[in-house]
Design a protein around this motif. Structure first.
Motif, PDB file in Angstrom:
ATOM      1  N   ALA A  15       2.246   2.234  -3.805  1.00  0.00           N
ATOM      2  CA  ALA A  15       0.968   2.731  -4.475  1.00  0.00           C
ATOM      3  C   ALA A  15       1.302   4.461  -3.596  1.00  0.00           C
ATOM      4  CB  ALA A  15       0.190   1.352  -3.998  1.00  0.00           C
ATOM      5  N   TRP A  62      -7.703   5.742  -8.953  1.00  0.00           N
ATOM      6  CA  TRP A  62      -7.417   4.653  -7.362  1.00  0.00           C
ATOM      7  C   TRP A  62      -8.890   3.941  -6.908  1.00  0.00           C
ATOM      8  CZ3 TRP A  62      -4.059   3.868  -3.634  1.00  0.00           C
ATOM      9  CH2 TRP A  62      -2.818   5.656  -4.673  1.00  0.00           C
ATOM     10  N   THR A  64      -3.659   8.608  -0.677  1.00  0.00           N
ATOM     11  CA  THR A  64      -2.669   9.229  -2.084  1.00  0.00           C
ATOM     12  C   THR A  64      -2.792   9.813  -2.653  1.00  0.00           C
ATOM     13  OG1 THR A  64      -5.411   9.743  -2.583  1.00  0.00           O
ATOM     14  CG2 THR A  64      -4.673   7.247  -2.320  1.00  0.00           C
ATOM     15  N   PHE A  99       2.064   6.397  -6.719  1.00  0.00           N
ATOM     16  CA  PHE A  99       1.530   5.713  -7.571  1.00  0.00           C
ATOM     17  C   PHE A  99       0.986   7.355  -9.122  1.00  0.00           C
ATOM     18  CE2 PHE A  99      -2.672   5.182  -9.768  1.00  0.00           C
ATOM     19  CZ  PHE A  99      -2.344   3.981 -11.026  1.00  0.00           C
ATOM     20  N   PHE A 145      -1.317  -1.674 -11.546  1.00  0.00           N
ATOM     21  CA  PHE A 145      -2.266  -1.298 -10.025  1.00  0.00           C
ATOM     22  C   PHE A 145      -3.278  -1.696 -10.117  1.00  0.00           C
ATOM     23  CE2 PHE A 145      -4.718   2.286  -8.383  1.00  0.00           C
ATOM     24  CZ  PHE A 145      -3.935   2.293  -7.592  1.00  0.00           C
ATOM     25  N   SER A 151       3.481  -6.869  -9.967  1.00  0.00           N
ATOM     26  CA  SER A 151       2.707  -5.783 -10.433  1.00  0.00           C
ATOM     27  C   SER A 151       4.329  -4.355 -10.068  1.00  0.00           C
ATOM     28  CB  SER A 151       2.155  -5.368  -9.716  1.00  0.00           C
ATOM     29  OG  SER A 151       3.094  -5.657  -8.198  1.00  0.00           O
ATOM     30  N   ASN A 183      -3.696  -4.321  -6.775  1.00  0.00           N
ATOM     31  CA  ASN A 183      -4.511  -4.409  -5.670  1.00  0.00           C
ATOM     32  C   ASN A 183      -4.556  -5.566  -5.224  1.00  0.00           C
ATOM     33  OD1 ASN A 183      -5.854  -1.696  -4.920  1.00  0.00           O
ATOM     34  ND2 ASN A 183      -4.431  -1.341  -5.964  1.00  0.00           N
ATOM     35  N   TYR A 188       0.695  -1.082  -0.323  1.00  0.00           N
ATOM     36  CA  TYR A 188       0.045  -0.487  -0.235  1.00  0.00           C
ATOM     37  C   TYR A 188       0.681   1.166   0.323  1.00  0.00           C
ATOM     38  CZ  TYR A 188      -5.065  -0.780   0.762  1.00  0.00           C
ATOM     39  OH  TYR A 188      -6.436  -1.383   0.362  1.00  0.00           O
TER      40      TYR A 188
END
Length: 590
Positions: A36, A58, A251, A40, A125, A99, A129, A33
């Motif tokens: 990311a 997202w 995020t 990301f 992505f 990934s 996830n 996480y």
């Protein structure tokens, strides 16, 4: 397994260190996480994705999160030789490896076309996830499979502690390592080993004729029981509101510092971009430097290797390099600041005494001496705005790391804090602090690097509630449902998380579509308005936290059950010193 009304023997308590080892694999979830969250959004921005589209990307997380209840159903009844949970953890790690391979390829510039890079990045992505959702529920459920009676809260606090540890690892490597993914994967594997070694899972043996029911039916049946009311529904609703307030911050934490504080603008990885097309860059340099052969030979044969020679060569080099690479003055100056000027002049001094006077051999000499040593320097230089963006992402990662460190510290003592203040009061105060932190990032106008200290303070203010909503709702759930069904109900709880994440990203997408992403409006950047919206949601969550009640295992879904207005001592006793109520693990009142 106890039947309805049958008294079950309390599970024996285990050593806290063994419980910590059981929870260790959950660190892998948060490392995945964390990378990311840290990388990301900046990656997509660098590839040219519009600010309103990134929150929509997202939404991949909540969509993939729908897997969790079904992972819970299958892991509850899995008959694998190595146990119910560990095989899922292993498969999740394998998906993370896949990934990360894609992300590394993007970072290395393997895809020259932006559209291709964006599509590959989105596929990676999606894969990560999926991996996270395969990992998350078994990594949490295995803790409650092994914890003894009354150790549910300790187990959740260990998970919250390791969430902070995972974030620290991911953010510090994101800040200081150019290619952090291999290191992240190494830590994920390393920290999953204690779980594999410390937990002795018994192979699940199905009764004769027993089959796994349709996971959709089991999940929705459990969800229907939850929405009828009771402590689990209350915990789920508060969990939803907390995630709605937090997810946009998580995020955009690094991107906020890069854009709003450092005012950085990344150079996009375009196929026609000078900075990203390394082959075109190298060819342009070789052409320019080969054309320097004649003036260098003339000056060298003139018999002087004084400072005038390198100076004259540098002037000619500037004209030729700009001509053949399309570099403007600003980028050339940025290149000079990164040490390339010294390299050119050093080569010029070498040329004064070299006998490499043929055009071909001299070009080879320049290629080996100059392009190989200096192209990477130039490629990393870019514009001042790009340098500010890179620095902002780094500092943003450090701010998120500071928050994660505080999360870990608070998680280690949260049991004592909850016991002193009570569950609802502690949750209320931490959510209120998160609300102030979000608004504090919206209030100021025209912020710059002088505001960095306030960014660190605001980010750290989010740490306490992050610890609380990663532990308390699940502690309530695991004290309220049959132990053998913990997987499916943990998955049901994550549906509330997914709804919260969807609400958060939906709000941000709407705000970002209405505001420009390359400049501030009335002194505020679009990300500040994202934080304002989530601050409002956090204020609502603060009020909602007052409805939390601690249920008992025989009344989990009874809307009339649970703590209504009990004392702090009684509430804390139920949460932190929960004992079997005498009716057994399997005696759930529906």
């Amino acid at each position: 397994m106890a039947s309805i009304g049958e008294v079950a023997e309390p599970k024996p308590r285990i050593h806290p260190f063994r419980l910590l080892c059981a929870a260790s694999s959950y660190t892998s979830v948060q490392i995945a996480y964390g990378f990311a969250f840290a990388l990301f959004s900046p990656m997509m921005t660098r590839l040219g994705v519009k600010s309103w589209l990134t929150p929509i990307m997202w939404l991949v997380g909540p969509i993939c999160g729908l897997l969790q209840p079904f992972i819970g159903v299958f892991s509850d009844k899995a008959t694998f030789r190595f146990g119910r949970r560990r095989p899922f953890i292993f498969v999740g790690l394998a998906f993370v490896l896949l990934s990360y391979g894609f992300f590394i390829a993007i970072e290395q510039g393997a895809f020259k076309n932006n559209t291709v890079a964006i599509v590959i990045g989105l596929i990676a992505f999606i894969i990560i996830n999926v991996a996270i959702n395969i990992l998350m529920l078994p990594a949490r459920a295995i803790v409650f499979d092994v914890c003894g009676e009354g150790q549910e809260t300790m187990g959740n606090n260990f998970i919250a502690l390791l969430v902070g540890v995972g974030n620290i690892i991911s953010y510090i490597f994101s800040a200081y390592v150019k290619n952090p993914y291999p290191y992240g994967l190494a830590f994920m594997v390393l920290l999953s080993v204690p779980t594999f070694l410390a937990v002795r899972e018994r192979r699940y043996v199905r009764a004769e004729g027993e089959k796994i029911e349709n996971p959709f039916k089991i999940t929705f049946r459990a969800l229907f029981k939850v929405v009828k009311g009771g402590p689990v529904l209350r915990a789920g609703f508060v969990y939803l509101m907390s995630w709605s307030a937090y997810f946009a911050f998580n995020t955009n934490g690094t991107l906020f510092v890069a854009k709003a504080v450092y005012h950085g603008t990344p150079l996009q990885n375009s196929g026609s971009s000078l900075m990203s097309d390394e082959n075109a860059f190298n060819n342009g340099f070789r052409t320019a430097l080969n054309q320097l052969t004649v003036p260098m030979m003339a000056m060298a044969m003139g018999g002087s290797a004084s400072g005038a020679i390198p100076g004259a060569v540098c002037l000619i080099a500037r004209q030729l390099i700009q001509q053949h690479t399309g570099m403007d003055n600003e980028r050339y100056v940025a290149m000079m600041k990164n040490g390339v000027k010294n390299t050119i002049c050093s080569i010029a001094q070498k040329v004064a005494s070299t006998s490499l006077f043929s055009n071909t051999s001299f070009g080879a000499f320049l290629s080996s001496s100059f392009v190989s040593s200096s192209a990477s320097v130039f490629a990393a230089a870019g514009t001042p705005e790009n340098d500010a963006y890179i620095e902002g992402v780094k500092i943003g990662s450090l701010a998120m790391m500071a928050m994660s460190l505080l999360t870990s510290v608070f998680s280690a003592i949260s049991e004592l804090v909850q016991k002193f203040f009570g569950l609802r009061a502690t949750y209320f105060l931490t959510q209120l602090l998160a609300t102030f932190s979000l608004f504090s990032m919206w209030i100021p106008r025209n912020i710059d690097k002088s505001y960095l200290w306030a960014v660190f303070v605001s980010y750290c203010g989010m740490a306490f509630n992050f610890s609380m909503f990663n532990s308390v709702p699940f502690a309530i759930v695991n004290m309220s449902v049959p132990q053998e069904e913990s997987g499916v109900y943990t998955g049901v709880m994550n549906i509330f998380c997914l709804l919260g994440q969807t609400i958060s990203q939906g709000m941000c997408a709407a705000i970002n579509a209405a505001l420009p992403d390359d400049r501030a409006v009335n002194g505020r950047w679009f990300l500040q308005w994202d934080f304002f919206a989530t601050g409002v949601v956090s204020a609502v969550a603060t009020v909602c936290s007052l409805i939390l009640r601690v249920g008992q295992r025989n009344s989990a879904y009874d809307s009339n059950s649970g703590m209504k207005s009990g004392s702090v001592e009684e509430e804390s006793r139920l949460l932190l010193e929960h004992k079997d109520d005498g009716q057994g693990v399997g005696s759930v009142q529906l």
